[in-house]
Design a protein around this motif. Structure first.
Motif, mmCIF file in Angstrom:
data_model
loop_
_atom_site.group_PDB
_atom_site.id
_atom_site.type_symbol
_atom_site.label_atom_id
_atom_site.label_comp_id
_atom_site.label_asym_id
_atom_site.label_seq_id
_atom_site.Cartn_x
_atom_site.Cartn_y
_atom_site.Cartn_z
ATOM 1 N N GLU A 66 0.776 -1.157 -0.006
ATOM 2 C CA GLU A 66 -0.105 0.026 0.093
ATOM 3 C C GLU A 66 0.859 1.328 0.064
ATOM 4 O O GLU A 66 0.658 2.141 -0.776
ATOM 5 N N SER A 67 2.078 1.172 0.731
ATOM 6 C CA SER A 67 2.710 2.305 0.864
ATOM 7 C C SER A 67 3.544 2.604 -0.514
ATOM 8 O O SER A 67 3.436 3.979 -0.986
ATOM 9 N N ILE A 68 3.726 1.867 -1.292
ATOM 10 C CA ILE A 68 4.671 1.710 -2.421
ATOM 11 C C ILE A 68 3.483 2.499 -3.687
ATOM 12 O O ILE A 68 3.756 3.166 -4.335
ATOM 13 N N LEU A 69 2.426 1.774 -3.562
ATOM 14 C CA LEU A 69 1.236 2.185 -4.433
ATOM 15 C C LEU A 69 0.880 3.355 -4.285
ATOM 16 O O LEU A 69 0.322 4.134 -5.304
ATOM 17 N N ASN A 70 0.825 3.915 -3.039
ATOM 18 C CA ASN A 70 0.338 5.361 -2.690
ATOM 19 C C ASN A 70 1.372 6.514 -3.411
ATOM 20 O O ASN A 70 0.980 7.561 -3.378
ATOM 21 N N LEU A 71 2.566 6.030 -3.724
ATOM 22 C CA LEU A 71 3.395 6.998 -4.218
ATOM 23 C C LEU A 71 3.176 7.145 -5.590
ATOM 24 O O LEU A 71 3.587 8.188 -6.175
ATOM 25 N N LEU A 72 2.343 6.335 -6.334
ATOM 26 C CA LEU A 72 2.025 6.365 -7.658
ATOM 27 C C LEU A 72 0.907 7.746 -7.849
ATOM 28 O O LEU A 72 0.043 7.640 -6.994
ATOM 29 N N PRO A 73 1.125 8.363 -9.061
ATOM 30 C CA PRO A 73 -0.058 9.157 -9.177
ATOM 31 C C PRO A 73 -1.420 8.870 -9.932
ATOM 32 O O PRO A 73 -1.727 8.983 -11.039
ATOM 33 N N CYS A 74 -1.870 7.728 -9.129
ATOM 34 C CA CYS A 74 -3.143 7.095 -9.612
ATOM 35 C C CYS A 74 -4.580 7.411 -8.808
ATOM 36 O O CYS A 74 -4.354 7.895 -7.758
ATOM 37 N N ASP A 75 -5.592 7.258 -9.466
ATOM 38 C CA ASP A 75 -6.869 7.135 -8.612
ATOM 39 C C ASP A 75 -6.560 6.143 -7.420
ATOM 40 O O ASP A 75 -6.312 5.168 -7.610
ATOM 41 N N GLN A 76 -7.430 6.607 -6.269
ATOM 42 C CA GLN A 76 -7.469 5.681 -5.061
ATOM 43 C C GLN A 76 -7.874 4.434 -5.463
ATOM 44 O O GLN A 76 -7.700 3.442 -4.740
ATOM 45 N N GLY A 77 -9.235 4.549 -5.994
ATOM 46 C CA GLY A 77 -9.649 3.360 -6.470
ATOM 47 C C GLY A 77 -9.035 2.226 -7.299
ATOM 48 O O GLY A 77 -9.046 1.248 -6.992
ATOM 49 N N ALA A 78 -8.149 2.740 -8.077
ATOM 50 C CA ALA A 78 -7.283 1.972 -8.897
ATOM 51 C C ALA A 78 -6.249 1.423 -7.866
ATOM 52 O O ALA A 78 -5.876 -0.009 -8.146
ATOM 53 N N ILE A 79 -5.872 2.121 -7.095
ATOM 54 C CA ILE A 79 -4.799 1.721 -6.003
ATOM 55 C C ILE A 79 -5.527 0.746 -5.189
ATOM 56 O O ILE A 79 -4.802 -0.555 -4.871
ATOM 57 N N ASN A 80 -6.511 0.940 -4.823
ATOM 58 C CA ASN A 80 -7.033 -0.290 -3.950
ATOM 59 C C ASN A 80 -7.423 -1.521 -4.804
ATOM 60 O O ASN A 80 -7.239 -2.593 -4.125
ATOM 61 N N TYR A 81 -7.859 -1.442 -5.882
ATOM 62 C CA TYR A 81 -8.154 -2.471 -6.628
ATOM 63 C C TYR A 81 -6.953 -3.106 -7.010
ATOM 64 O O TYR A 81 -6.915 -4.418 -6.851
ATOM 65 N N SER A 82 -5.687 -2.503 -7.007
ATOM 66 C CA SER A 82 -4.264 -3.229 -7.256
ATOM 67 C C SER A 82 -4.023 -3.955 -5.944
ATOM 68 O O SER A 82 -3.287 -4.856 -6.052
ATOM 69 N N ILE A 83 -4.231 -3.370 -5.113
ATOM 70 C CA ILE A 83 -3.922 -3.883 -3.790
ATOM 71 C C ILE A 83 -4.604 -5.330 -3.778
ATOM 72 O O ILE A 83 -4.122 -6.426 -3.161
ATOM 73 N N TYR A 84 -5.749 -5.222 -3.669
ATOM 74 C CA TYR A 84 -6.873 -6.584 -3.642
ATOM 75 C C TYR A 84 -6.325 -7.620 -4.594
ATOM 76 O O TYR A 84 -6.153 -8.430 -4.071
ATOM 77 N N THR A 85 -6.280 -7.006 -5.792
ATOM 78 C CA THR A 85 -5.718 -8.347 -6.830
ATOM 79 C C THR A 85 -4.380 -8.535 -6.535
ATOM 80 O O THR A 85 -4.142 -9.871 -6.906
ATOM 81 N N GLY A 86 -3.612 -7.626 -6.482
ATOM 82 C CA GLY A 86 -2.215 -7.983 -6.280
ATOM 83 C C GLY A 86 -1.964 -8.983 -5.247
ATOM 84 O O GLY A 86 -0.825 -10.001 -5.240
ATOM 85 N N LYS A 87 -2.484 -8.757 -4.187
ATOM 86 C CA LYS A 87 -2.053 -9.746 -3.167
ATOM 87 C C LYS A 87 -2.623 -11.064 -3.294
ATOM 88 O O LYS A 87 -2.096 -11.968 -2.584
ATOM 89 N N ILE A 88 -3.596 -11.462 -4.040
ATOM 90 C CA ILE A 88 -4.181 -12.535 -4.540
ATOM 91 C C ILE A 88 -3.132 -13.066 -5.730
ATOM 92 O O ILE A 88 -2.670 -14.334 -5.614
ATOM 93 N N ILE A 89 -2.869 -12.389 -6.625
ATOM 94 C CA ILE A 89 -2.106 -12.827 -7.712
ATOM 95 C C ILE A 89 -0.875 -13.042 -7.568
ATOM 96 O O ILE A 89 -0.281 -14.131 -8.197
ATOM 97 N N PHE A 90 -0.198 -12.325 -6.593
ATOM 98 C CA PHE A 90 1.309 -12.705 -6.272
ATOM 99 C C PHE A 90 1.515 -13.626 -5.122
ATOM 100 O O PHE A 90 2.644 -13.614 -4.412
#
Length: 163
Positions: free
Chosen positions: A63-87
């Motif tokens: 979450e800390s790494i992804l919050n550095l990206l200039p993206c929509d918070q919804g995209a970051i939350n979805y990325s965290i959700y899917t990333g924890k499963i995929i990886f």
């Protein structure tokens, strides 16, 4: 089917995936690592340690790494959700890339190509069955499930063929 937030989240995960497999892909370009088994075992262990370290960093500070990206918070939350499963199985990615290259360079080129296509087909079958049984979550969990199946197959073939 997918909205913009989901596409952005999956694109972020693609970038993280490329970072996780980078050491293995760079190793694949050096044929000298695949000439003898002892050298290959050493480089395989080094790659696994590097990938475990990178995976640990991503899991602990995702979450800390992804919050550095200039993206929509919804995209970051979805990325965290899917990333924890995929990886889930990300710490063993070097097995997925280096063992088939070792097969290709040393013993049987046809077997390594068949393994690669079988991996793709297996992943699609797992995704299809996962979608039928569990909808979108089934697709996400099918990726590490297919990886684990193939890790076991690669390790078995590696130990059986190269004693």
């Amino acid at each position: 089917m997918f909205n913009q937030i989901q596409v952005q989240g999956l694109f972020i995960n693609l970038i993280i995936y490329i970072i996780l497999i980078a050491p293995s892909l760079i190793t694949c370009f050096f044929k000298k690592y695949f000439l003898d088994r002892k050298n290959f075992n050493n480089i395989l262990i080094i790659n696994i340690i590097i990938t475990i370290f990178l995976s640990l960093i991503f899991y602990l500070f995702y979450e800390s790494i992804l919050n550095l990206l200039p993206c929509d918070q919804g995209a970051i939350n979805y990325s965290i959700y899917t990333g924890k499963i995929i990886f889930i199985s990300s710490s063993l990615y070097p097995l997925k890339y280096l063992i088939p290259v070792y097969f290709f360079n040393n013993k049987n080129k046809k077997a390594s190509i068949v393994l690669a296509f079988a991996k793709i087909i297996d992943t699609f079958i797992c995704m299809f069955l996962g979608y039928l049984l569990f909808n979108t979550k089934g697709i996400l969990f099918s990726i590490p499930f297919a990886d684990i199946i193939y890790y076991l197959a690669y390790i078995y073939l590696y130990l059986k063929v190269f004693r």
